[in-house]
Motif scaffolding. Structure first.
Motif, PDB file in Angstrom:
ATOM      1  N   TRP A  34       0.879  -1.169   0.000  1.00  0.00           N
ATOM      2  CA  TRP A  34       0.000   0.000   0.000  1.00  0.00           C
ATOM      3  C   TRP A  34       0.913   1.213   0.000  1.00  0.00           C
ATOM      4  O   TRP A  34       1.749   1.376   0.881  1.00  0.00           O
ATOM      5  CB  TRP A  34      -0.855   0.019   1.251  1.00  0.00           C
ATOM      6  N   ASN A  36       0.980   5.580  -0.743  1.00  0.00           N
ATOM      7  CA  ASN A  36       0.174   6.779  -0.967  1.00  0.00           C
ATOM      8  C   ASN A  36       0.094   7.097  -2.450  1.00  0.00           C
ATOM      9  O   ASN A  36       1.107   7.067  -3.160  1.00  0.00           O
ATOM     10  CB  ASN A  36       0.758   7.979  -0.232  1.00  0.00           C
ATOM     11  N   ALA A  37      -1.096   7.435  -2.922  1.00  0.00           N
ATOM     12  CA  ALA A  37      -1.321   7.708  -4.344  1.00  0.00           C
ATOM     13  C   ALA A  37      -0.444   8.837  -4.863  1.00  0.00           C
ATOM     14  O   ALA A  37       0.041   8.775  -5.996  1.00  0.00           O
ATOM     15  CB  ALA A  37      -2.794   8.031  -4.581  1.00  0.00           C
ATOM     16  N   VAL A  63      -6.069  -0.341  -7.928  1.00  0.00           N
ATOM     17  CA  VAL A  63      -6.538   0.690  -7.017  1.00  0.00           C
ATOM     18  C   VAL A  63      -7.890   0.260  -6.490  1.00  0.00           C
ATOM     19  O   VAL A  63      -8.791  -0.050  -7.259  1.00  0.00           O
ATOM     20  CB  VAL A  63      -6.656   2.049  -7.743  1.00  0.00           C
ATOM     21  N   ASP A  65     -10.789   1.288  -3.413  1.00  0.00           N
ATOM     22  CA  ASP A  65     -11.240   2.142  -2.323  1.00  0.00           C
ATOM     23  C   ASP A  65     -12.132   1.292  -1.435  1.00  0.00           C
ATOM     24  O   ASP A  65     -13.280   1.026  -1.750  1.00  0.00           O
ATOM     25  CB  ASP A  65     -11.999   3.355  -2.861  1.00  0.00           C
ATOM     26  N   GLU A  66     -11.571   0.833  -0.344  1.00  0.00           N
ATOM     27  CA  GLU A  66     -12.302  -0.032   0.578  1.00  0.00           C
ATOM     28  C   GLU A  66     -12.761   0.801   1.764  1.00  0.00           C
ATOM     29  O   GLU A  66     -12.044   0.958   2.744  1.00  0.00           O
ATOM     30  CB  GLU A  66     -11.424  -1.192   1.023  1.00  0.00           C
ATOM     31  N   GLN A  67     -13.952   1.329   1.697  1.00  0.00           N
ATOM     32  CA  GLN A  67     -14.473   2.256   2.712  1.00  0.00           C
ATOM     33  C   GLN A  67     -14.493   1.664   4.121  1.00  0.00           C
ATOM     34  O   GLN A  67     -14.265   2.378   5.090  1.00  0.00           O
ATOM     35  CB  GLN A  67     -15.880   2.711   2.323  1.00  0.00           C
ATOM     36  N   ARG A  72      -6.285   2.173   5.623  1.00  0.00           N
ATOM     37  CA  ARG A  72      -6.518   2.709   4.297  1.00  0.00           C
ATOM     38  C   ARG A  72      -5.290   3.419   3.770  1.00  0.00           C
ATOM     39  O   ARG A  72      -5.280   3.911   2.653  1.00  0.00           O
ATOM     40  CB  ARG A  72      -7.709   3.666   4.304  1.00  0.00           C
ATOM     41  N   ASP A  74      -4.068   6.261   4.710  1.00  0.00           N
ATOM     42  CA  ASP A  74      -4.107   7.727   4.775  1.00  0.00           C
ATOM     43  C   ASP A  74      -4.394   8.212   6.173  1.00  0.00           C
ATOM     44  O   ASP A  74      -4.482   7.538   7.093  1.00  0.00           O
ATOM     45  CB  ASP A  74      -5.119   8.321   3.813  1.00  0.00           C
TER      46      ASP A  74
END
Length: 74
Positions: A34, A36-37, A63, A65-67, A72, A74
């Motif tokens: 993982w 950072n974008a 990519v 996005d697992e809410q 995550r 971030d």
């Protein structure tokens, strides 16, 4: 130390706290990281041009996005 462990160590040394490098354990045993974008370009450039055995091809970039996920990045 395996080649995958070596490259993860190199990433942690090179980028230190600039990026989140989190290795996720997976059943396929391929290193899953993982990052950072906003740091993906410097990381990919490093892997392509600066490591002892450069990666010549990007095989898979995913990519998600697992809410509901706790970590995550971030």
């Amino acid at each position: 130390m395996s080649e995958a462990t070596d490259i993860i160590s190199e990433l942690k040394i090179k980028f230190d706290d600039e990026i989140v490098v989190y290795q996720q354990n997976t059943k396929d045993v391929f290193p899953t990281l993982w990052i950072n974008a906003n740091k993906i370009i410097p990381v990919l450039t490093f892997l392509k041009k600066e490591v002892e055995r450069p990666y010549k091809m990007l095989y898979d970039l995913t990519v998600i996005d697992e809410q509901a996920r706790n970590f995550r990045g971030d």
